[in-house]
Design an enzyme around this catalytic site. Structure first.
Site, mmCIF file in Angstrom:
data_model
loop_
_atom_site.group_PDB
_atom_site.id
_atom_site.type_symbol
_atom_site.label_atom_id
_atom_site.label_comp_id
_atom_site.label_asym_id
_atom_site.label_seq_id
_atom_site.Cartn_x
_atom_site.Cartn_y
_atom_site.Cartn_z
ATOM 1 C CD GLU A 353 -3.189 0.777 2.153
ATOM 2 O OE1 GLU A 353 -2.896 1.208 3.272
ATOM 3 O OE2 GLU A 353 -4.294 0.262 1.893
ATOM 4 C CG HIS A 384 7.025 -29.277 3.710
ATOM 5 N ND1 HIS A 384 7.629 -30.473 3.405
ATOM 6 C CD2 HIS A 384 7.647 -28.809 4.813
ATOM 7 C CE1 HIS A 384 8.555 -30.732 4.306
ATOM 8 N NE2 HIS A 384 8.588 -29.735 5.173
ATOM 9 C CE LYS A 512 -11.274 2.543 1.238
ATOM 10 N NZ LYS A 512 -10.634 3.483 2.148
HETATM 11 O O1 F6P Z 1 -8.667 1.070 2.261
HETATM 12 C C1 F6P Z 1 -7.382 1.252 2.718
HETATM 13 C C2 F6P Z 1 -7.358 1.893 4.076
HETATM 14 O O2 F6P Z 1 -7.642 3.245 3.966
HETATM 15 C C3 F6P Z 1 -6.022 1.669 4.758
HETATM 16 O O3 F6P Z 1 -5.067 2.571 4.378
HETATM 17 C C4 F6P Z 1 -6.409 1.738 6.193
HETATM 18 O O4 F6P Z 1 -5.439 1.157 7.031
HETATM 19 C C5 F6P Z 1 -7.704 0.966 6.169
HETATM 20 O O5 F6P Z 1 -8.309 1.320 4.948
HETATM 21 C C6 F6P Z 1 -8.632 1.244 7.311
HETATM 22 O O6 F6P Z 1 -8.968 2.577 7.398
HETATM 23 P P1 F6P Z 1 -9.677 3.157 8.685
HETATM 24 O O7 F6P Z 1 -8.760 2.959 9.835
HETATM 25 O O8 F6P Z 1 -9.913 4.608 8.398
HETATM 26 O O9 F6P Z 1 -10.963 2.404 8.876
#
Ligand code: F6P
Length: 553
Positions: A353, A384, A512
């Protein structure tokens, strides 16, 4: 052409690669009996052996020259000074402040963040220790027996990995569970055997908007209300860790149970913050301090040690060497410690990431390879499973091997067997097995000459496969803190070399965004037509096939 690949040191490295790629590490070891001393480093009880890499002194000198030309030392200073190096979000990157010494002052916008961190940690410790001492009572005045951390990504993987790694330090009568997946199976399976009167939920979300976490949090809250019969004393059972206190309050978390994190703490670098509440509950505040101390030691090492003896810098430069010159697309992380079984998954987020980017700091598309595909598994299990490919496949997979010299509950019979594999595998990957040796071995076993010739190509190991080995005394909190921080800084250094911002993650946004639009399209039975024909087809098939009563819940 980018500036990076036009640099003098880059060109020199390309030319050097053409020479060195024809050399075998076996010969490098045979001609230099001091190779181990020359290419290994110590930090506290950590030994980093990088001698089984495809390098010579010249390689390192050239890689270090590249780092100097790219002003790595200045970048390290900028990182620790709290410059806004996360340039797309205009944020500082200061997770090191979370493990700074109490007497250090790290000022950001005129505010000393170290004292803010301390104040928040005291609140975390107070709650965690009350739960551990069984002083914190639930709705029916019973002590807490189960803690459920609800979070995902950085709000999940770090705490999960650390609590698994430090199992021997956990209380026996206090279970810690982790729910991350929005798939109802995860929370259902977790809650199935829990008693709401003795369960404590931590909603961990920096943003408090992440769909997976918020859906799970709501299900946990409904479960509690349904089982207890009302939301009476819900504040004895729910806490939140977030930088969005407004949304946490709206969700119904009491002010006293909201723990703060700051925007200068990236999600994947947040286990040191209040996001580590589940860790503190599991291992206690004193052991958590040890975890922080181990990381702090690495911060000091990283900041003060000359680049040529700086472990995260060497780790990073080796990665660049394979990634950009040997064209290796992957890297493997192979812990030989069962308690590190979540470490590869944790590092996947930390590394991929951070450095899975294709646009540089000035907004230009890069014309060179950046972050590798990182994968891994417990070393013994991997032997294995996929080691075949590491030994004889067509791909070069540089690997990091991590192993403890002893374990907390050491049984020599087990541990000697384990370590014999560690040493054997790194040797086998480096040396391989020549035709000559294979022939001799088969001859000694009485195999016929025809059969020897038939089997020879299959039984030869090319070797020359790089590994770096991190040996540590034992996996205690301090050592674990150091290991994690080594990788954090390695990732930062590689981001500097590749001129990318390792601290944003725009690449996760599109999925998202589309998911939130599609979510509404799933509410009714009407067919959709607004997507490509594959997506339309999949959504419409799902709508037709799903059980009628599952449309709402
Ligand atoms: O979708 C990625 C992300 O934004 C990560 O960078 C982060 O760790 C995770 O989602 C969770 O985000 P949050 O802590 O805001 O729920």
């Amino acid at each position: 052409m980018s500036v990076l690949t036009e640099m003098e040191s880059w060109t020199a490295l390309s030319q050097h690669y053409e020479v060195i790629r024809h050399q075998h590490m076996r010969d490098m070891f045979d001609t230099d009996p001091r190779r181990f001393e020359r290419f290994s480093l110590r930090l506290n009880d950590l030994l980093y052996d990088y001698s089984k890499n495809h390098i010579t002194g010249e390689t390192l000198a050239l890689l270090l020259k590249l780092a100097e030309e790219l002003e790595l030392s200045q970048w390290i200073a900028r990182l620790f000074d709290g410059d806004l190096i996360n340039n797309t979000e205009q944020r500082a990157v200061l997770h090191m402040a979370l493990r700074a010494n109490q007497d250090e002052v790290i000022a950001l916008d005129g505010v000393d963040v170290v004292s803010e961190v301390r104040a928040e940690r005291l609140r975390v410790n107070k709650l965690a220790e009350a739960i551990r001492r069984r002083d914190w009572r639930g709705v029916t005045n019973q002590p807490i027996t189960d803690v459920v951390n609800i979070g995902i990504g950085g709000s999940h993987l770090g705490p999960l990995m650390v609590t698994e790694a430090l199992r021997p330090y956990r209380l026996h009568d206090l279970n810690v569970h982790f729910v991350s997946n929005v798939d109802e199976n995860h929370i259902n399976d977790t809650l199935e055997f829990l008693n709401p009167e003795t369960t404590f939920f931590i909603i961990s979300s920096k943003t408090f908007t992440t769909q997976d976490t918020m859906v799970n949090a709501e299900t946990a809250r409904q479960w509690y209300i349904h089982k207890v019969g009302s939301d009476e004393q819900i504040n004895r059972h729910f806490a939140a860790v977030t930088s969005n206190a407004v949304l946490a309050r709206q969700f119904g978390i009491a002010e006293d149970n909201i723990f703060r994190i700051w925007d200068w703490v990236g999600g994947r670098y947040s286990l040191w913050s209040a996001i580590g509440l589940s860790i503190v509950i599991a291992i206690g505040s004193e052991q958590f301090e040890q975890l922080l101390e181990g990381a702090h030691d690495v911060d000091v090492h990283f900041r003060q040690t000359p680049l040529d003896r700086n472990i995260p810098v060497i780790m990073a430069l080796l990665g660049v060497w394979y990634n950009n010159f040997f064209n290796a697309q992957t890297m493997a992380v192979l812990p030989y410690d069962q308690h590190l079984h979540c470490f590869p998954a944790y590092l996947q987020q930390a590394d991929m990431e951070s450095n899975g980017k294709s646009v540089d700091r000035s907004g230009q598309a890069v014309d060179y390879s950046t972050g590798p595909v990182l994968f891994g598994e417990i070393g013994i299990a991997a032997q294995h499973a996929f080691f075949q490919l590491l030994h004889q496949g067509t791909k070069l997979v540089p690997a990091d091997i991590l192993a403890p010299i002893y374990t907390v509950r050491c049984i020599q019979r087990h541990h000697r067997a384990l370590m014999s594999n560690v040493f054997a595998q790194t040797e086998a990957l480096m040396r391989g097995k020549t035709e000559q040796v294979v022939r001799r071995e088969m001859r000694d076993k009485g195999v016929t000459p025809d059969e020897i010739e038939r089997l020879l190509p299959y039984r030869v190991f090319p070797g020359n496969r790089p590994t770096s080995t991190l040996l540590f005394n034992t996996l205690d909190p301090k050592t674990l803190g150091s290991l994690i921080a080594l990788y954090e800084h390695k990732i930062f250094v590689q981001g500097v070399i590749w001129n990318i911002n390792s601290f944003d993650q725009w690449g996760v946004e599109l999925g998202k965004q589309l998911a939130s639009a599609i979510l509404h399209e799933l509410d009714d039975v009407e067919s959709v037509s607004g997507h490509d024909c594959s997506t339309n087809g999949l959504i419409n098939y799902y709508k037709r096939q799903r059980p009628r009563n599952s449309t709402q819940a």
